[in-house]
Design an enzyme around this catalytic site. Structure first.
Site, PDB file in Angstrom:
ATOM      1  N   LYS A  71       0.920  -1.408  -0.289  1.00 57.68           N
ATOM      2  CA  LYS A  71       0.074   0.410   0.095  1.00 57.68           C
ATOM      3  C   LYS A  71       0.714   1.265  -0.081  1.00 57.68           C
ATOM      4  O   LYS A  71       1.708   1.332   0.539  1.00 57.68           O
ATOM      5  CB  LYS A  71      -0.749  -0.198   1.378  1.00 57.68           C
ATOM      6  CG  LYS A  71      -2.260   1.385   1.800  1.00 57.68           C
ATOM      7  CD  LYS A  71      -3.045   1.323   1.216  1.00 57.68           C
ATOM      8  CE  LYS A  71      -3.801   1.678   0.692  1.00 57.68           C
ATOM      9  NZ  LYS A  71      -3.714   3.174  -0.274  1.00 57.68           N
ATOM     10  N   LYS A  95       5.606   2.473   8.016  1.00 56.31           N
ATOM     11  CA  LYS A  95       4.410   3.618   8.540  1.00 56.31           C
ATOM     12  C   LYS A  95       3.103   2.603   8.855  1.00 56.31           C
ATOM     13  O   LYS A  95       2.365   2.648   9.332  1.00 56.31           O
ATOM     14  CB  LYS A  95       4.237   4.152   7.330  1.00 56.31           C
ATOM     15  CG  LYS A  95       3.311   5.728   7.929  1.00 56.31           C
ATOM     16  CD  LYS A  95       3.076   6.584   6.412  1.00 56.31           C
ATOM     17  CE  LYS A  95       3.628   7.479   6.235  1.00 56.31           C
ATOM     18  NZ  LYS A  95       3.959   9.123   5.173  1.00 56.31           N
ATOM     19  N   LYS A 107       5.083   1.921  -3.205  1.00 54.98           N
ATOM     20  CA  LYS A 107       5.142   2.836  -4.136  1.00 54.98           C
ATOM     21  C   LYS A 107       5.248   3.174  -5.403  1.00 54.98           C
ATOM     22  O   LYS A 107       6.717   2.319  -6.432  1.00 54.98           O
ATOM     23  CB  LYS A 107       6.180   4.047  -3.359  1.00 54.98           C
ATOM     24  CG  LYS A 107       6.051   5.752  -3.241  1.00 54.98           C
ATOM     25  CD  LYS A 107       4.803   5.716  -2.597  1.00 54.98           C
ATOM     26  CE  LYS A 107       4.679   7.562  -2.332  1.00 54.98           C
ATOM     27  NZ  LYS A 107       3.896   8.457  -0.730  1.00 54.98           N
ATOM     28  N   THR A 191      -4.318  13.858   6.016  1.00 54.18           N
ATOM     29  CA  THR A 191      -3.553  13.979   7.176  1.00 54.18           C
ATOM     30  C   THR A 191      -2.526  15.099   7.791  1.00 54.18           C
ATOM     31  O   THR A 191      -2.372  15.200   8.320  1.00 54.18           O
ATOM     32  CB  THR A 191      -2.649  14.456   4.738  1.00 54.18           C
ATOM     33  OG1 THR A 191      -2.812  12.888   5.044  1.00 54.18           O
ATOM     34  CG2 THR A 191      -1.572  13.720   5.814  1.00 54.18           C
ATOM     35  N   ASN A 222      -1.896  20.582  -0.101  1.00 50.85           N
ATOM     36  CA  ASN A 222      -2.802  19.864   1.425  1.00 50.85           C
ATOM     37  C   ASN A 222      -2.583  19.498   2.614  1.00 50.85           C
ATOM     38  O   ASN A 222      -3.180  19.812   3.261  1.00 50.85           O
ATOM     39  CB  ASN A 222      -3.392  17.523   0.625  1.00 50.85           C
ATOM     40  CG  ASN A 222      -4.704  17.419   0.987  1.00 50.85           C
ATOM     41  OD1 ASN A 222      -3.473  16.300   1.971  1.00 50.85           O
ATOM     42  ND2 ASN A 222      -5.253  17.237   0.549  1.00 50.85           N
ATOM     43  N   SER A 352      -6.914   6.106   3.991  1.00 49.49           N
ATOM     44  CA  SER A 352      -7.395   5.040   2.661  1.00 49.49           C
ATOM     45  C   SER A 352      -7.411   3.373   3.515  1.00 49.49           C
ATOM     46  O   SER A 352      -7.967   2.923   2.761  1.00 49.49           O
ATOM     47  CB  SER A 352      -5.832   4.975   2.413  1.00 49.49           C
ATOM     48  OG  SER A 352      -6.244   6.255   1.416  1.00 49.49           O
TER      49      SER A 352
HETATM   50  P1  NAD Z   1       0.577  19.292  -2.358  1.00 47.68           P
HETATM   51  O1  NAD Z   1       1.189  19.170  -3.437  1.00 47.68           O
HETATM   52  O2  NAD Z   1      -0.782  19.841  -2.016  1.00 47.68           O
HETATM   53  O3  NAD Z   1       1.501  21.092  -1.628  1.00 47.68           O
HETATM   54  C1  NAD Z   1       3.087  21.161  -1.464  1.00 47.68           C
HETATM   55  C2  NAD Z   1       3.328  22.549  -0.712  1.00 47.68           C
HETATM   56  O4  NAD Z   1       4.197  23.282  -0.539  1.00 47.68           O
HETATM   57  C3  NAD Z   1       2.061  23.563  -1.933  1.00 47.68           C
HETATM   58  O5  NAD Z   1       1.664  24.534  -1.010  1.00 47.68           O
HETATM   59  C4  NAD Z   1       3.917  24.044  -2.567  1.00 47.68           C
HETATM   60  O6  NAD Z   1       3.765  25.366  -2.914  1.00 47.68           O
HETATM   61  C5  NAD Z   1       4.956  23.995  -1.378  1.00 47.68           C
HETATM   62  N1  NAD Z   1       6.307  23.779  -2.090  1.00 47.68           N
HETATM   63  C6  NAD Z   1       6.734  23.488  -2.811  1.00 47.68           C
HETATM   64  N2  NAD Z   1       7.915  23.969  -3.229  1.00 47.68           N
HETATM   65  C7  NAD Z   1       8.128  23.986  -2.064  1.00 47.68           C
HETATM   66  C8  NAD Z   1       9.731  24.741  -1.520  1.00 47.68           C
HETATM   67  N3  NAD Z   1      10.983  24.659  -1.672  1.00 47.68           N
HETATM   68  N4  NAD Z   1       9.664  25.914  -0.253  1.00 47.68           N
HETATM   69  C9  NAD Z   1       8.152  25.488   1.064  1.00 47.68           C
HETATM   70  N5  NAD Z   1       6.995  25.105   0.236  1.00 47.68           N
HETATM   71  C10 NAD Z   1       7.033  23.979  -1.087  1.00 47.68           C
HETATM   72  O7  NAD Z   1       1.711  17.723  -1.722  1.00 47.68           O
HETATM   73  P2  NAD Z   1       0.692  17.708  -0.300  1.00 47.68           P
HETATM   74  O8  NAD Z   1      -0.194  16.935  -0.586  1.00 47.68           O
HETATM   75  O9  NAD Z   1      -0.046  18.313   0.686  1.00 47.68           O
HETATM   76  O10 NAD Z   1       2.094  16.520   0.023  1.00 47.68           O
HETATM   77  C11 NAD Z   1       3.338  17.199   1.014  1.00 47.68           C
HETATM   78  C12 NAD Z   1       4.449  16.818   1.428  1.00 47.68           C
HETATM   79  O11 NAD Z   1       3.314  16.068   2.982  1.00 47.68           O
HETATM   80  C13 NAD Z   1       4.483  15.580   0.434  1.00 47.68           C
HETATM   81  O12 NAD Z   1       6.213  15.309   0.690  1.00 47.68           O
HETATM   82  C14 NAD Z   1       4.262  14.043   0.560  1.00 47.68           C
HETATM   83  O13 NAD Z   1       4.470  13.373  -0.135  1.00 47.68           O
HETATM   84  C15 NAD Z   1       3.900  14.593   1.973  1.00 47.68           C
HETATM   85  N6  NAD Z   1       2.546  13.739   2.236  1.00 47.68           N
HETATM   86  C16 NAD Z   1       1.453  13.557   1.770  1.00 47.68           C
HETATM   87  C17 NAD Z   1       0.029  13.251   2.913  1.00 47.68           C
HETATM   88  C18 NAD Z   1      -1.616  13.557   1.565  1.00 47.68           C
HETATM   89  O14 NAD Z   1      -1.845  12.692   2.264  1.00 47.68           O
HETATM   90  N7  NAD Z   1      -1.526  14.416   0.952  1.00 47.68           N
HETATM   91  C19 NAD Z   1       0.236  11.421   3.414  1.00 47.68           C
HETATM   92  C20 NAD Z   1       1.680  11.613   3.682  1.00 47.68           C
HETATM   93  C21 NAD Z   1       2.268  12.672   3.146  1.00 47.68           C
END
Ligand code: NAD
Length: 421
Positions: A71, A95, A107, A191, A222, A352
């Protein structure tokens, strides 16, 4: 080792090695878990809008399935590498195990910038990926979900393509689908909600509560936005946020709704302007004098070059891999609690799991019931990690190491009873 220090994969493997030693597990455990069981590479031809065929390369790394189906998410990003995908798949194994889910880890990734192709091209690519992977995935085999660059719409195309091949509706093969197509409304904020729950529980231990504590959030996507939203609901004060262009800081607290409106209208939080607010860069935000820091954007942003300047007492890893292994040692010596990614950002994968359970039984809980179930699982993990940390010794062991030991323990026992070791 790269010029910037430890790579993400190296950091993950270092932690795994230390966890197997700390837990007293046989060396074979490290041998098995330090490499994926299977790596699938796919090349997907897509007829582009200009009439020409472009071939996109993608991966699915199936790391370990001792505890159940693989997953983990699918990332669409121009700079994805197989090394990064392996690291992310490995973290998913831990995790999922840590949170008591009946899953192994996997992944996927495609090297593409989803913003630079048309919607039709994106749909073709997503369907092509689902077709290429169809023999290797399924609700009891491997259950992908979104990650950076992918979203519920992409999951809808993929579940539709898979269902066509299967000849029947198969809702449980992808999660984080749109609500109308067997998704759940809690997934959107799950998240960020998990980030806030972990911060709140840790804050209770450190200060007696999260109320009034100041928070800086790097990344306003997000995870960052919803993390900030729930932290404010729980009584914290969000004072700084950034996105890829930089951001804003107001020591008296930001009006999150107003900041979000500016982001939606102009594309960045940096355009938010209010009395007492000043601009901050993505480097500065990490070093602000706040109580809680939430890196929720990218990997390796806290490294040995800036670890000494971090002032927060709690670092809550919304992103995957934002703290390098060397930086974490520095923070630990300074008495800073790093709530590790596999715990602090697990709300999405736990949700999920709940969606998958709903899909398997074709029965759906309402939003409140779902959120309560989600919170119960997160709290159970938090309590187990704290007990494990205190047993291992909080002076010499990081919270991440304790979480890894807790995770490896389940995987080890599953592998043992299966007769793998
Ligand atoms: P997203 O694309 O919705 O948001 C990412 C944010 O980071 C955006 O606001 C973007 O502008 C910003 N960003 C990009 N480059 C940047 C930089 N250099 N400095 C600061 N901000 C920057 O992505 P997300 O889903 O929020 O995911 C963010 C992180 O969380 C990732 O590492 C992802 O693997 C992790 N994550 C996400 C989820 C999920 O459910 N969405 C779950 C677990 C982990």
């Amino acid at each position: 080792m790269s010029l910037k220090g430890t790579t993400f994969l190296e950091s993950v493997l270092q932690t795994l090695k230390r966890a197997t030693e700390l837990g007293g597990y046989p060396q074979e455990v490290y041998e098995i878990l330090s490499r994926p069981q299977r790596i699938i590479t796919v090349n997907i031809p897509v007829r582009m809008d200009n009439g020409k065929i472009q071939v996109f390369t993608g991966y699915r790394v199936q790391h370990n399935n001792a505890l159940g189906p693989y997953k983990g998410g699918i990332r669409f990003h121009p700079e994805v590498t197989l090394d990064e995908d392996i690291a992310l798949a490995t973290v998913m194994t831990f995790k999922n195990a840590l949170n008591g889910l009946p899953y192994g880890g996997g992944k996927g990734a495609i090297a593409v910038d989803p913003k630079k192709i048309s919607k039709r091209e994106l749909e073709e690519l997503s369907r092509g990926y689902a077709r290429a992977l169809a023999p290797f995935i399924g609700p009891e085999t491997d259950i992908p979900a979104p990650d950076v660059g992918t979203d519920p719409q992409i999951m809808a195309w993929m579940v539709d393509e898979y269902s066509k091949i299967a000849g029947r509706n198969v809702p449980g093969v992808f999660t984080a689908k749109p609500v109308i197509l067997w998704g759940n409304p809690v997934r959107e904020y799950s998240t960020g909600f998990g980030v806030a729950v972990w911060a709140r529980e840790a804050a209770k231990k450190v200060w007696g509560g999260i109320e009034g504590k100041t928070v800086a959030v790097q990344g306003f996507g997000n995870v960052g936005y919803w993390g900030a939203y729930w932290l404010i609901k729980m009584g914290a004060k969000v004072v700084a946020v950034t996105d890829s262009k930089g951001g804003v800081y107001n020591p008296n607290g930001l009006d999150l709704t107003a900041v979000k409106a500016v982001k939606d209208k102009t594309g960045s939080v940096i355009n938010y302007d209010a009395p007492g607010t000043r601009k901050v860069t993505n480097e500065e935000i990490l070093e602000l004098p706040v109580d809680v820091l939430v890196p929720a954007a990218l990997e390796n942003v806290i490294h040995k070059g800036n670890a000494n300047n971090i002032k927060a007492k709690l670092v809550v890893e919304g992103a995957n891999g934002p703290t390098t292994a060397d930086a974490e040692q520095v923070l630990h010596r300074k008495g800073i609690w790093v709530l590790p990614d596999l715990a602090a950002n697990a709300g999405g994968v736990v949700m999920s799991y709940l969606e998958w359970v709903e899909n398997l039984q074709w029965y759906f809980w309402d939003e409140e019931e779902t959120r309560n179930r989600l919170e119960r699982i997160l709290l159970d993990t938090f309590n187990r990690v704290m007990i494990r940390w205190s047993k291992l010794g909080t002076d010499n062991v990081t919270i991440r190491e304790a979480a890894y030991v807790e995770a490896v323990d389940r995987i080890y026992n599953a592998m043992k009873v299966r007769g793998w070791i």
